[in-house]
Design a protein around this motif. Structure first.
Motif, PDB file in Angstrom:
ATOM      1  N   PHE A 231      96.534 -60.049  11.285  1.00  0.00           N
ATOM      2  CA  PHE A 231      97.017 -58.727  11.658  1.00  0.00           C
ATOM      3  C   PHE A 231      98.243 -58.817  12.560  1.00  0.00           C
ATOM      4  O   PHE A 231      99.181 -58.030  12.428  1.00  0.00           O
ATOM      5  CB  PHE A 231      95.902 -57.922  12.341  1.00  0.00           C
ATOM      6  N   ALA A 232      98.254 -59.764  13.466  1.00  0.00           N
ATOM      7  CA  ALA A 232      99.390 -59.919  14.382  1.00  0.00           C
ATOM      8  C   ALA A 232     100.684 -60.188  13.608  1.00  0.00           C
ATOM      9  O   ALA A 232     101.752 -59.693  13.986  1.00  0.00           O
ATOM     10  CB  ALA A 232      99.122 -61.048  15.370  1.00  0.00           C
ATOM     11  N   GLU A 233     100.575 -60.948  12.523  1.00  0.00           N
ATOM     12  CA  GLU A 233     101.765 -61.227  11.708  1.00  0.00           C
ATOM     13  C   GLU A 233     102.243 -59.964  10.997  1.00  0.00           C
ATOM     14  O   GLU A 233     103.444 -59.694  10.925  1.00  0.00           O
ATOM     15  CB  GLU A 233     101.457 -62.314  10.675  1.00  0.00           C
ATOM     16  N   LEU A 234     101.286 -59.194  10.462  1.00  0.00           N
ATOM     17  CA  LEU A 234     101.649 -57.952   9.783  1.00  0.00           C
ATOM     18  C   LEU A 234     102.258 -56.954  10.761  1.00  0.00           C
ATOM     19  O   LEU A 234     103.246 -56.296  10.448  1.00  0.00           O
ATOM     20  CB  LEU A 234     100.420 -57.342   9.108  1.00  0.00           C
ATOM     21  N   ARG A 235     101.672 -56.889  11.924  1.00  0.00           N
ATOM     22  CA  ARG A 235     102.171 -55.970  12.933  1.00  0.00           C
ATOM     23  C   ARG A 235     103.591 -56.342  13.363  1.00  0.00           C
ATOM     24  O   ARG A 235     104.430 -55.478  13.608  1.00  0.00           O
ATOM     25  CB  ARG A 235     101.234 -55.968  14.128  1.00  0.00           C
ATOM     26  N   ALA A 236     103.860 -57.627  13.476  1.00  0.00           N
ATOM     27  CA  ALA A 236     105.189 -58.091  13.886  1.00  0.00           C
ATOM     28  C   ALA A 236     106.259 -57.665  12.882  1.00  0.00           C
ATOM     29  O   ALA A 236     107.418 -57.488  13.250  1.00  0.00           O
ATOM     30  CB  ALA A 236     105.187 -59.607  14.054  1.00  0.00           C
ATOM     31  N   GLN A 237     105.870 -57.479  11.630  1.00  0.00           N
ATOM     32  CA  GLN A 237     106.812 -57.077  10.590  1.00  0.00           C
ATOM     33  C   GLN A 237     107.040 -55.564  10.554  1.00  0.00           C
ATOM     34  O   GLN A 237     107.957 -55.091   9.894  1.00  0.00           O
ATOM     35  CB  GLN A 237     106.314 -57.539   9.219  1.00  0.00           C
ATOM     36  N   MET A 238     106.216 -54.827  11.276  1.00  0.00           N
ATOM     37  CA  MET A 238     106.347 -53.365  11.284  1.00  0.00           C
ATOM     38  C   MET A 238     107.521 -52.945  12.167  1.00  0.00           C
ATOM     39  O   MET A 238     107.843 -53.609  13.154  1.00  0.00           O
ATOM     40  CB  MET A 238     105.058 -52.720  11.832  1.00  0.00           C
ATOM     41  N   SER A 239     108.130 -51.816  11.806  1.00  0.00           N
ATOM     42  CA  SER A 239     109.198 -51.270  12.639  1.00  0.00           C
ATOM     43  C   SER A 239     108.582 -50.725  13.929  1.00  0.00           C
ATOM     44  O   SER A 239     107.384 -50.419  13.965  1.00  0.00           O
ATOM     45  CB  SER A 239     109.926 -50.142  11.897  1.00  0.00           C
TER      46      SER A 239
END
Length: 108
Positions: A5-13
């Motif tokens: 999740f942390a990786e996905l969140r890092a990709q969010m604007s």
């Protein structure tokens, strides 16, 4: 491939992260009793034991749309919380104090 999740969140604007956080907060602020109990990691059986009642009584209580404030207060306190009754008006919110002493020893 599974991503953390942390990786996905890092990709969010930044805007998407803010919107996600706001939605998560809104979901946590308002929920039915059964979801609150589950979020606190409690089973109906465990809560029933704390309240000294049978498990089916917990299931019935969680489905009710109308109950005594003292019953709701006991339920919330058994989960480790504290019940506050608040009236909200366009001008602001007012905490109703009549119910804060329910179940407390009588004051001298």
């Amino acid at each position: 491939m599974i991503k953390k999740f942390a990786e996905l969140r890092a990709q969010m604007s930044p805007g998407a992260r803010t919107a996600s956080a706001n939605k998560a907060h809104a979901m946590l602020v308002e929920m039915p009793l059964n979801e609150l109990r589950q979020a606190r990691g409690l089973s109906q059986k465990t809560l029933a034991q704390v309240l000294h009642i049978q498990q089916p009584s917990i299931a019935k209580l969680e489905k009710r749309t109308d109950m005594y404030i003292s019953t709701l207060r006991s339920h919330i306190e058994a989960m480790g919380g504290e019940l506050e009754v608040v009236a909200r008006f366009p001008e602001g919110a007012v905490k109703i104090s009549n119910f804060s002493d329910l179940g407390s020893p009588t004051r001298a």
